[in-house]
Design an enzyme around this catalytic site. Sequence first.
Site, mmCIF file in Angstrom:
data_model
loop_
_atom_site.group_PDB
_atom_site.id
_atom_site.type_symbol
_atom_site.label_atom_id
_atom_site.label_comp_id
_atom_site.label_asym_id
_atom_site.label_seq_id
_atom_site.Cartn_x
_atom_site.Cartn_y
_atom_site.Cartn_z
ATOM 1 N N HIS A 60 120.912 13.608 143.154
ATOM 2 C CA HIS A 60 121.521 13.991 141.890
ATOM 3 C C HIS A 60 120.569 13.607 140.759
ATOM 4 O O HIS A 60 119.730 12.712 140.912
ATOM 5 C CB HIS A 60 122.857 13.281 141.698
ATOM 6 C CG HIS A 60 123.941 13.777 142.596
ATOM 7 N ND1 HIS A 60 125.270 13.589 142.300
ATOM 8 C CD2 HIS A 60 123.910 14.445 143.777
ATOM 9 C CE1 HIS A 60 126.016 14.128 143.257
ATOM 10 N NE2 HIS A 60 125.206 14.647 144.170
ATOM 11 N N GLU A 62 120.795 11.857 138.026
ATOM 12 C CA GLU A 62 120.766 10.460 137.613
ATOM 13 C C GLU A 62 120.027 9.601 138.641
ATOM 14 O O GLU A 62 119.239 8.735 138.273
ATOM 15 C CB GLU A 62 122.190 9.918 137.416
ATOM 16 C CG GLU A 62 122.958 10.606 136.313
ATOM 17 C CD GLU A 62 123.754 11.829 136.775
ATOM 18 O OE1 GLU A 62 124.677 12.225 136.052
ATOM 19 O OE2 GLU A 62 123.459 12.384 137.861
ATOM 20 N N CYS A 90 128.914 11.400 138.432
ATOM 21 C CA CYS A 90 129.855 11.357 139.548
ATOM 22 C C CYS A 90 129.967 9.903 140.031
ATOM 23 O O CYS A 90 129.182 9.046 139.614
ATOM 24 C CB CYS A 90 129.372 12.273 140.678
ATOM 25 S SG CYS A 90 127.994 11.594 141.637
ATOM 26 N N CYS A 93 126.595 8.456 141.358
ATOM 27 C CA CYS A 93 125.630 8.203 140.296
ATOM 28 C C CYS A 93 126.065 7.030 139.426
ATOM 29 O O CYS A 93 125.230 6.216 139.020
ATOM 30 C CB CYS A 93 125.426 9.458 139.453
ATOM 31 S SG CYS A 93 124.625 10.776 140.386
#
Length: 163
Positions: A60, A62, A90, A93
């Site tokens: 992801h 991040e 999320c 993250c």
Amino acid sequence: MDQTTSGKSDNHFISIAINLAREGMRKNAGGPFGAIVVKNQEIVGYGHNQVTSSHDPTAHAEVVAIRDTCQKLGTFELNGCIIYTSCEPCPMCLGAIYWARIDQVVFAATRHDAAQANFDDEWLYQEIPLVWEERKLDYQQIGQSEAVKLFEEWNAKLDKVRY
């Protein structure tokens, strides 16, 4: 709230994160998510979603930005840093952000905005507070006494690096 220090604002940095999301999406690297890490008003790490291109469900934006920053700074602690991300993080993250000890999260779209585009993490948010026996994922616990010995060994280790 748009802070301005040294001529750079939160809006400036969030725009960069959004542009990273757009670039990654247009290159078909992954979903429309981007993130940067800023320390002392300077960008020290970049990331855009690379889940599909890297075949890595943890890639992801991040997490990619945190990995990039840690490698560049040679540390696993990002105290004094701010992460700017195109979307509310999320649960995975968010966990990575806490583990990295980042001071602040600045985000653009909300998780509800993402859900409108079929990136719905709500089920994860609902699973987290449940005890493992009640979660949808099948759990099995075995080998506890042997694994607990690892913690005892860790606590006795004199040359450990705490994190």
